[in-house]
Scaffold this active site. Structure first.
Site, PDB file in Angstrom:
ATOM      1  N   PRO A   1      -4.281  -1.654  -5.991  1.00  0.00           N
ATOM      2  CA  PRO A   1      -3.138  -2.456  -6.466  1.00  0.00           C
ATOM      3  C   PRO A   1      -2.565  -3.321  -5.350  1.00  0.00           C
ATOM      4  O   PRO A   1      -2.602  -2.959  -4.183  1.00  0.00           O
ATOM      5  CB  PRO A   1      -2.112  -1.405  -6.899  1.00  0.00           C
ATOM      6  CG  PRO A   1      -2.851  -0.136  -7.026  1.00  0.00           C
ATOM      7  CD  PRO A   1      -4.041  -0.228  -6.113  1.00  0.00           C
ATOM      8  N   HIS A   2      -2.001  -4.475  -5.725  1.00  0.00           N
ATOM      9  CA  HIS A   2      -1.337  -5.338  -4.756  1.00  0.00           C
ATOM     10  C   HIS A   2      -0.190  -4.569  -4.120  1.00  0.00           C
ATOM     11  O   HIS A   2       0.513  -3.809  -4.782  1.00  0.00           O
ATOM     12  CB  HIS A   2      -0.788  -6.602  -5.436  1.00  0.00           C
ATOM     13  CG  HIS A   2      -1.859  -7.478  -5.973  1.00  0.00           C
ATOM     14  ND1 HIS A   2      -2.757  -8.143  -5.153  1.00  0.00           N
ATOM     15  CD2 HIS A   2      -2.227  -7.804  -7.241  1.00  0.00           C
ATOM     16  CE1 HIS A   2      -3.597  -8.829  -5.893  1.00  0.00           C
ATOM     17  NE2 HIS A   2      -3.302  -8.640  -7.171  1.00  0.00           N
ATOM     18  N   GLY A   3       0.012  -4.768  -2.849  1.00  0.00           N
ATOM     19  CA  GLY A   3       1.086  -4.087  -2.143  1.00  0.00           C
ATOM     20  C   GLY A   3       0.701  -2.711  -1.635  1.00  0.00           C
ATOM     21  O   GLY A   3       1.483  -2.044  -0.978  1.00  0.00           O
ATOM     22  N   CYS A   4      -0.492  -2.255  -1.945  1.00  0.00           N
ATOM     23  CA  CYS A   4      -0.957  -0.944  -1.503  1.00  0.00           C
ATOM     24  C   CYS A   4      -1.598  -1.109  -0.128  1.00  0.00           C
ATOM     25  O   CYS A   4      -2.427  -1.984   0.080  1.00  0.00           O
ATOM     26  CB  CYS A   4      -2.004  -0.423  -2.490  1.00  0.00           C
ATOM     27  SG  CYS A   4      -1.824   1.279  -2.908  1.00  0.00           S
ATOM     28  N   VAL A   5      -1.211  -0.275   0.800  1.00  0.00           N
ATOM     29  CA  VAL A   5      -1.744  -0.367   2.159  1.00  0.00           C
ATOM     30  C   VAL A   5      -3.028   0.433   2.274  1.00  0.00           C
ATOM     31  O   VAL A   5      -3.209   1.449   1.730  1.00  0.00           O
ATOM     32  CB  VAL A   5      -0.715   0.167   3.183  1.00  0.00           C
ATOM     33  CG1 VAL A   5      -1.254   0.030   4.585  1.00  0.00           C
ATOM     34  CG2 VAL A   5       0.569  -0.592   3.038  1.00  0.00           C
TER      35      VAL A   5
END
Length: 104
Positions: free
Chosen positions: A100-104
């Protein structure tokens, strides 16, 4: 696009090992991916994974943990219990979806 072999089949993955081709995934592969990261799947896990797959097919991006919690009706605390430490990342990996976007 890199390829790897999981459970005797070749699948396309990104540099972090997330599947990149939606249709290469099935539930047997999901069980194998879960086992690789130490998750034993229960009905509660499958509810989240199936939601992610359906949502991705509609929206074209992997749902955030907030979206899963809100729309699938699975409390955030439960998601952290089911997929310890990094639930969004683990759910996406097992579901055969991009991180997911924003997942490091």
């Amino acid at each position: 696009m890199p390829v790897t072999t999981i459970a005797d089949r070749t699948v396309h993955v990104d540099d972090e090992g997330f599947l990149t081709v939606y249709d290469e995934w099935d539930e047997d592969l999901g069980r194998r991916l879960a086992a690789q990261i130490g998750v034993t799947l229960t009905d509660a896990h499958w509810k989240a994974i199936r939601f992610l797959r359906a949502d991705f097919r509609t929206r074209g991006e992997t749902a955030t943990i907030r979206r899963v919690s809100t729309l699938a009706g699975i409390p955030t605390k439960e998601l952290f219990t089911l997929f310890p430490k990094k639930p969004a990342k683990k759910m996406a990996y097992i579901a055969g979806l991009p991180k997911p976007h924003g997942c490091v």
